[in-house]
Design a protein around this motif. Structure first.
Motif, short mmCIF file in Angstrom:
data_model
loop_
_atom_site.label_atom_id
_atom_site.label_comp_id
_atom_site.label_asym_id
_atom_site.label_seq_id
_atom_site.Cartn_x
_atom_site.Cartn_y
_atom_site.Cartn_z
N ALA A 153 8.20 -3.80 -3.12
CA ALA A 153 8.66 -2.80 -4.09
C ALA A 153 8.73 -3.38 -5.49
CB ALA A 153 10.02 -2.25 -3.67
N SER A 154 9.19 -4.62 -5.61
CA SER A 154 9.29 -5.26 -6.93
C SER A 154 7.92 -5.49 -7.53
CB SER A 154 10.04 -6.59 -6.81
OG SER A 154 11.37 -6.38 -6.40
N SER A 155 6.96 -5.92 -6.70
CA SER A 155 5.61 -6.16 -7.22
C SER A 155 4.99 -4.87 -7.73
CB SER A 155 4.73 -6.78 -6.12
OG SER A 155 3.46 -7.10 -6.64
N VAL A 156 5.06 -3.80 -6.94
CA VAL A 156 4.47 -2.53 -7.35
C VAL A 156 5.19 -1.96 -8.56
CG1 VAL A 156 4.03 -0.15 -6.62
CG2 VAL A 156 3.59 -2.05 -5.05
N SER A 157 6.50 -2.12 -8.63
CA SER A 157 7.25 -1.65 -9.79
C SER A 157 6.80 -2.36 -11.06
CB SER A 157 8.75 -1.87 -9.57
OG SER A 157 9.48 -1.45 -10.70
N ASN A 158 6.57 -3.67 -10.94
CA ASN A 158 6.12 -4.42 -12.11
C ASN A 158 4.72 -4.00 -12.54
OD1 ASN A 158 8.43 -6.02 -12.60
ND2 ASN A 158 7.87 -7.40 -10.94
N VAL A 159 3.85 -3.70 -11.57
CA VAL A 159 2.53 -3.17 -11.90
C VAL A 159 2.67 -1.86 -12.67
CG1 VAL A 159 0.42 -2.17 -10.93
CG2 VAL A 159 1.35 -4.27 -9.96
N ALA A 160 3.52 -0.96 -12.17
CA ALA A 160 3.70 0.34 -12.80
C ALA A 160 4.24 0.21 -14.22
CB ALA A 160 4.62 1.22 -11.95
N LEU A 161 5.21 -0.67 -14.40
CA LEU A 161 5.77 -0.89 -15.73
C LEU A 161 4.70 -1.41 -16.69
CD1 LEU A 161 9.20 -2.49 -14.79
CD2 LEU A 161 8.89 -0.34 -16.02
N PHE A 162 3.95 -2.38 -16.23
CA PHE A 162 2.93 -2.99 -17.09
C PHE A 162 1.87 -1.95 -17.48
CE2 PHE A 162 -0.91 -5.33 -18.06
CZ PHE A 162 -0.44 -6.42 -18.79
N LEU A 163 1.40 -1.19 -16.53
CA LEU A 163 0.36 -0.21 -16.82
C LEU A 163 0.90 0.96 -17.66
CD1 LEU A 163 -1.59 -0.05 -13.42
CD2 LEU A 163 -2.12 -1.38 -15.48
N ASP A 164 2.21 1.10 -17.71
CA ASP A 164 2.84 2.13 -18.54
C ASP A 164 3.12 1.63 -19.96
OD1 ASP A 164 3.90 4.85 -18.59
OD2 ASP A 164 5.89 3.95 -18.75
N GLN A 218 0.83 -1.20 0.00
CA GLN A 218 0.00 0.00 0.00
C GLN A 218 0.87 1.26 0.00
OE1 GLN A 218 -3.48 -0.27 2.80
NE2 GLN A 218 -2.56 -2.26 3.29
N ASP A 219 1.91 1.27 0.82
CA ASP A 219 2.79 2.43 0.89
C ASP A 219 3.46 2.69 -0.46
OD1 ASP A 219 2.16 2.71 3.55
OD2 ASP A 219 4.02 1.81 4.29
N ASP A 220 3.89 1.61 -1.13
CA ASP A 220 4.62 1.77 -2.38
C ASP A 220 3.71 2.22 -3.52
OD1 ASP A 220 6.87 1.01 -1.03
OD2 ASP A 220 7.00 -1.00 -1.89
N VAL A 221 2.46 1.74 -3.55
CA VAL A 221 1.51 2.22 -4.55
C VAL A 221 1.26 3.71 -4.36
CG1 VAL A 221 -0.89 2.11 -5.34
CG2 VAL A 221 0.37 0.00 -4.93
N GLU A 222 1.03 4.10 -3.11
CA GLU A 222 0.76 5.51 -2.83
C GLU A 222 1.99 6.38 -3.09
OE1 GLU A 222 -0.67 5.27 1.15
OE2 GLU A 222 -2.69 4.63 0.55
N ALA A 223 3.19 5.83 -2.85
CA ALA A 223 4.42 6.58 -3.12
C ALA A 223 4.57 6.89 -4.60
CB ALA A 223 5.63 5.81 -2.62
N ARG A 224 3.99 6.06 -5.45
CA ARG A 224 4.01 6.30 -6.90
C ARG A 224 2.81 7.10 -7.37
NH1 ARG A 224 7.62 3.11 -9.98
NH2 ARG A 224 8.80 1.62 -8.71
#
Length: 339
Positions: A297-308, A73-79
């Motif tokens: 952090a890795s999971s959220v980063s992969n979500v961000a990459l995919f959605l980008d 949750q923290d990492d999603v919100e940080a992005r």
């Protein structure tokens, strides 16, 4: 790719879980820098501004799940993203319902943390059919874009080899085996069985013990108390579990009964387990820490990459380095990692 490579795997091909930390008890560099690595992952990569991410965790009853749930949750919100978070209190039926409720809210992606394959898979198929990208933590499924996990085959075989060596390749062990539908536990248990094929002098006492999610410590203590009353002194050499919580109760039973020569071997680096490993009088010998900050952090980063739109940069599985903790290095690991 933002896969966290298991850099220490070459070091783990030796026979003992104690080898990766060295005779001096020093923590591997990758482990010592875990927090910094996670911060770097969060700082890099695309934003989640305007995106909503659903998070469905099976439970937050033990430290590993709770920290990952909070850190995701923290990492999603940080992005810059918005979070819809649920946790099922270790109830498989609620976990299914939580995932289905997330589907109805149409987030841009869903992250599922742990779960039972048999009960949860139909709900994950619905996520796929709804066209929502699915990401998982410690849950392998055909419907997941990416699963972030420790290399549980590596953890499981190394843990089992160390147990086998510490018992001299002979003796009887008690094994908790209550979660064959939970992928990390299934893999670690299968690894134990595989390793013991080369140690025919080691026998798992039947029937195997069944651990449970709720009231775990007290239930495990009761089970081991019963076993120690039934089995004569000197006829149990080790106790194995795929996670720490049952072994905390087991250690209480073993140490309380004054039974010597029984080593305990688990995974997750729960604070209670670390306290016992740090106690020279305790039977708890080994655990394996999984860097929760890097996993999240890795999971959220992969979500961000995919959605980008950068799907080609997201691998099917992302591995993080396990951290092996023994009586010899527990103080140094806790100091370096702040656990």
């Amino acid at each position: 790719m933002l896969t966290v490579v298991l850099a220490g795997s070459a070091a783990l091909t030796g026979c003992s879980l104690k080898e990766p930390v060295g005779q001096s008890g020093a923590v591997p560099a990758a482990a010592a820098s875990s927090g910094g690595a996670a911060e770097a992952i969060v700082a890099e990569g695309p934003s989640l501004e305007g995106k909503t991410v659903g998070i469905a965790a099976k439970d937050i009853l033990h430290d590993y799940s709770r920290v990952i749930y909070e850190q995701l949750q923290d990492d999603v919100e940080a992005r810059g993203g918005t979070v819809i978070a649920t946790q099922a209190e270790a109830q498989d039926s609620k976990h299914v319902t939580d995932v289905e409720n997330l589907i109805a809210q149409r987030p841009d992606a869903i992250i599922v943390v742990l779960g039972d394959a048999q009960t949860l898979t139909p709900a994950l198929k619905k996520v796929d059919e709804a066209g929502i990208p699915l990401f998982t933590v410690d849950f392998q499924t055909e419907y997941s874009v990416n699963n972030v996990t420790s290399d549980n085959w590596n953890v499981g075989t190394t843990l089992a080899r160390t147990l086998a060596e510490d018992t001299g390749g002979e003796g009887k062990i008690l094994a908790f085996n209550g979660f064959p539908g939970v992928a990390p536990c299934r893999i670690r248990y299968n690894s134990l069985q595989l390793v013991l094929e080369d140690y025919p002098g080691i026998e798992i006492i039947e029937p195997e013990l069944q651990d449970k999610y709720e009231g775990t410590i007290e239930d495990a203590r009761r089970q081991i108390d019963d076993q120690l009353r039934r089995i004569p002194d000197g006829e149990v050499d080790a106790i194995w579990s795929c996670w720490d919580m049952p072994l905390i109760g087991a250690a209480q039973a073993v140490d309380g009964a004054g039974r010597e020569g029984i080593g305990l071997y688990g995974v997750d680096a729960e604070p209670g387990a670390l306290d016992l490993i740090a106690d020279p009088e305790s039977s708890y010998e080994l655990t394996v820490a999984q860097p929760t900050d890097e996993i999240a952090a890795s999971s959220v980063s992969n979500v961000a990459l995919f959605l980008d739109g950068r799907e080609d940069e997201v691998s099917t599985t992302s591995y993080v380095d396990p951290i092996f903790i023994t009586k010899e290095n527990v103080g140094q690991v806790r100091s370096d990692l702040g656990i």
